[in-house]
Design a protein around this motif. Sequence first.
Motif, PDB file in Angstrom:
ATOM      1  N   LYS A 128       0.845  -1.198   0.000  1.00 56.69           N
ATOM      2  CA  LYS A 128       0.000   0.000   0.000  1.00 56.69           C
ATOM      3  C   LYS A 128       0.876   1.243   0.000  1.00 56.69           C
ATOM      4  O   LYS A 128       0.692   2.162   0.783  1.00 56.69           O
ATOM      5  N   ASP A 129       1.833   1.290  -0.887  1.00 57.23           N
ATOM      6  CA  ASP A 129       2.771   2.403  -0.954  1.00 57.23           C
ATOM      7  C   ASP A 129       2.024   3.723  -1.121  1.00 57.23           C
ATOM      8  O   ASP A 129       1.058   3.813  -1.888  1.00 57.23           O
ATOM      9  N   GLY A 130       2.467   4.728  -0.387  1.00 53.73           N
ATOM     10  CA  GLY A 130       1.810   6.024  -0.463  1.00 53.73           C
ATOM     11  C   GLY A 130       0.737   6.214   0.586  1.00 53.73           C
ATOM     12  O   GLY A 130       0.151   7.297   0.690  1.00 53.73           O
ATOM     13  N   GLN A 131       0.475   5.169   1.378  1.00 51.26           N
ATOM     14  CA  GLN A 131      -0.494   5.267   2.467  1.00 51.26           C
ATOM     15  C   GLN A 131       0.234   5.037   3.792  1.00 51.26           C
ATOM     16  O   GLN A 131       1.460   4.892   3.826  1.00 51.26           O
ATOM     17  N   TRP A 132      -0.527   5.002   4.875  1.00 53.89           N
ATOM     18  CA  TRP A 132       0.045   4.799   6.206  1.00 53.89           C
ATOM     19  C   TRP A 132      -0.754   3.704   6.907  1.00 53.89           C
ATOM     20  O   TRP A 132      -1.982   3.760   6.984  1.00 53.89           O
ATOM     21  N   LEU A 133      -0.057   2.699   7.391  1.00 50.78           N
ATOM     22  CA  LEU A 133      -0.707   1.529   7.982  1.00 50.78           C
ATOM     23  C   LEU A 133      -0.454   1.480   9.486  1.00 50.78           C
ATOM     24  O   LEU A 133       0.696   1.503   9.942  1.00 50.78           O
TER      25      LEU A 133
END
Length: 697
Positions: free
Chosen positions: A233-238
Motif C-alpha cells: 500500500k505504498d503512499g499510504q500509512w498503515l
Amino acid sequence: MRTASALAALMTLPALAADPAVAGNPFFTEWKTPFGVPPFASITEAHFLPAFREGMARQKAEVKAIAEAKVAPTFENTIVALERSGQFMDRVGSVFFNLTGAETNPKLQAVNRELMPLMAAHRDDIQLNHQLFQRVKTVWDGRAALKLAPDQSRLLERTYKGFVRAGAALTADQQTRMRAINAEQSKLGVEFGDRLLKATKAFQLLVEKPADLAGLPEGTRMAAAAAAKKAGKDGQWLFTLDGPSIWPFLEYAQNRELRKKLLTGYLERCNQGGDTDTNAIVAKVAALRVEKAQLLGYKTWADFVLEENMAKDPKGVYGLLDQIWKPALEVAKKERAELQAMMAKDLPGQKLEPWDWRYYAEKVKQAKYDFDEESVKPYFAIDAVRQGAFTLAGKLYGISFTEKKEVPVYQKDVRCFEVKEQDGRHLGLIFVDYHPRPGKRGGAWMSSYRQAWVQDGKQVDPVVVNVCNFTAPAGDRPALLTSDEVRTLFHEFGHGLHGLFYKGQYRGTAGTPRDFVELPSQVMENWSMEPEMLKLYAKHYKTGEVIPDALMAKMKKAATFGQGFATVEYMAASLLDMDWHTLTTTKPQDTAAFEKASLAKWGLIAEIPPRYRSPYFNHIMGGYAAGYYSYIWSAVLDSDAFQAFKEKGNLFDPATAAKFRAEVLSKGGTEDPALLYQRFRGRDPQVGPLLEKRGLK
C-alpha cells in the motif's frame, strides 16, 4: 567455548539410524554449533513431531524403569531419577515452543494442534502412574529420616505435590475424567492462541490522507509509511494493533474518529463472532478449571493455584489488591477530571471517552510539566538502551556481554551475546529479539533454549532469550524507544539475569512462585529512569549528547502523572482474572455478561478499559491464570528491594547487589521465596515504597 555436557547424552540411537523420520533430523544428533545452540537453519517443521514422539517414548521408558525398579525407593533412584528423565523431549520442546511464540507459521501451528493432546496424555501417563506415585509417596513419607539439604527437600516436596495436584491420589474414575479435562484444555488453549494471533494481525487501519496524520510524531508516520509499503500500500500509512503502532497513535493523533476506530479494533478482538471469536473458549476453560479444582478437593481454581504462591489463597490476593485499588481509583478519577477539563477547550460539551484518555493525558502532561514523551525518544536508541542494561548488570554483578555473530539465530533480526563473569568464565548466552513481525505474538517475555542446572557434577550453561515488540527502525533512523519500552527492555533483561544466574543442581527447583518471579525483572525497571543511570546510556542518537539535566528533571516531575490510569487499568484486569477463577460453578458463563458484572462490582470507571479483556486475555489462558495479580504483588517486593540500594546511598552498591544475587537470583525456587526475601532485606517487604513511587499515598 564449551557446549553443555547435557548434550553429550543426546546422540543418535543406533536402532533409529534407518528410520526415515530420523535421518537428517537435527534433534537426533549432537549439535556441533557454537555453544551447542540449536542449528536453526537445519530445523524444519517436519522434524518436530518425530522428535517429540521419540522424546515421549524415551521418557516413557525412563519412567517405566523407575516405577518397576526392584530396589526400595530412595531420593536418588526415584526423585532424582525422575527429575533427570525427559531431557530429549525438553530439548525438542525448548526449540519448538520458543518458535511458536516468536516465529510461528501455519505449519508450526498445525504441528502444535496435533502435538498438544499428545503432550497432555503423556503428562497424565506419568503423573497418574499409580506404581510410580507409590514410590514417590514412600520417599515423601520417610522424608524426616533422610536429612536432605534445602534444595533436595524442595525438589521432593515439589515432586510429591506435583503428583497429588495432578490427580495421582484420585480414584480410577476421577482420573479418567481428569485425563479428559486435560485433553480438552490443551486443545482449547491452542485454539485460543491461534484465534488471538489471527485477529491481532488481521486488523489494519489504513490512512490515505496526510491530514488524518495531524499530531503524529515524525517517527510514527515513517514507521506507518514503511508498514504500508511492505503491505503493498505504498503512499499510504498503515497502523496495526502492535504496541509500537497503536499507542503512539492514541497518544498523538488529532483525528478522534480514527482513534476510536483503532482502540475499538483493539478492545473488540476475538469478540465479534466468526473464526476468531474466543468467548466460548474462555467460558469453557473457566468451567473446566472449576471442575478440575473441585475434583482435587479445592473450592475454586484460584484456591488450587494460590496454595503454591506467596499469597496462599484468594483472600490474600484480594486483600493486597484492595489496599492499592481504592487509592489508585481515586487518583484516576482526579486524572479524569483534569483530562475532561483539557478536552473542553477543544470540544466543549463532549464527554471524555476511552479513545480520548491517552491523547488528553499527553496534553495535560505537556501543560503541567512542559514534558513531551517525544522529547526523550532521541535519547533512547534501542542499541544504547540495551547497552545501558548490560552496563547496569556489569556495575551490579561484574558481568560482561560480547556479541557473537557466529552463533546461529532463528530470525535475521535476532542478536546473540555471550555473558561472562568478572573473572572471564563463561556464564551463558542471551538472545535479544526486539521488533514485531507477522509470526510473533504480542507482548514481551523471557524464555530459554537451555536451562541452567548441574549434571554429573558439571554446570550446564544457560541460553536465554528476551522477546519484545518494540518500535522498529524507520528510514535512516534507528529504533527510538518510549520510556515505557525502555522499562520493558530492562524488565525482560531482569528475567534473563534470573535465568543466567540460577545455580541450583536440579531443573525442577529453578522455577519460582508466580507472585515472586516478577521481582527479578521489575526491580531492574527502577534503575532505568534514575539520573545516575540515564547519564550512562541515554545519549542522543545523532549527536551523542547525554540527556540534559533539565529534561531529566521534567521527566522526573511527570513520572507519577498518569499512575492512577496505569494502576487502575492493570488492576482491573487482575481483579477480572481473580473473579473468573473464584467461580464455583462448572456451568459456562456468558463471557461478556460476566466481565461486565465483574468490572461494575469493582467500580471501574467507563473511561478506562481493563488492560486485557476476557476474549484476548492471553495471560490467564496460560500460566498466569489466577496469577495476573503477581505483577503488583512483585511490585511491592521490587520497590522495597530497590529501597535497599537507596538506603546505602549508592544505587550500584556492590555488596547489596552481591547479596541480592546470592539470596534471590541464584536460588531460583530452591527455598521458600518469603525466606529468600527476608534473608536479602533483613525483614518482610513493606508496601510504602510502592505507593510513594506511584504517587498513590
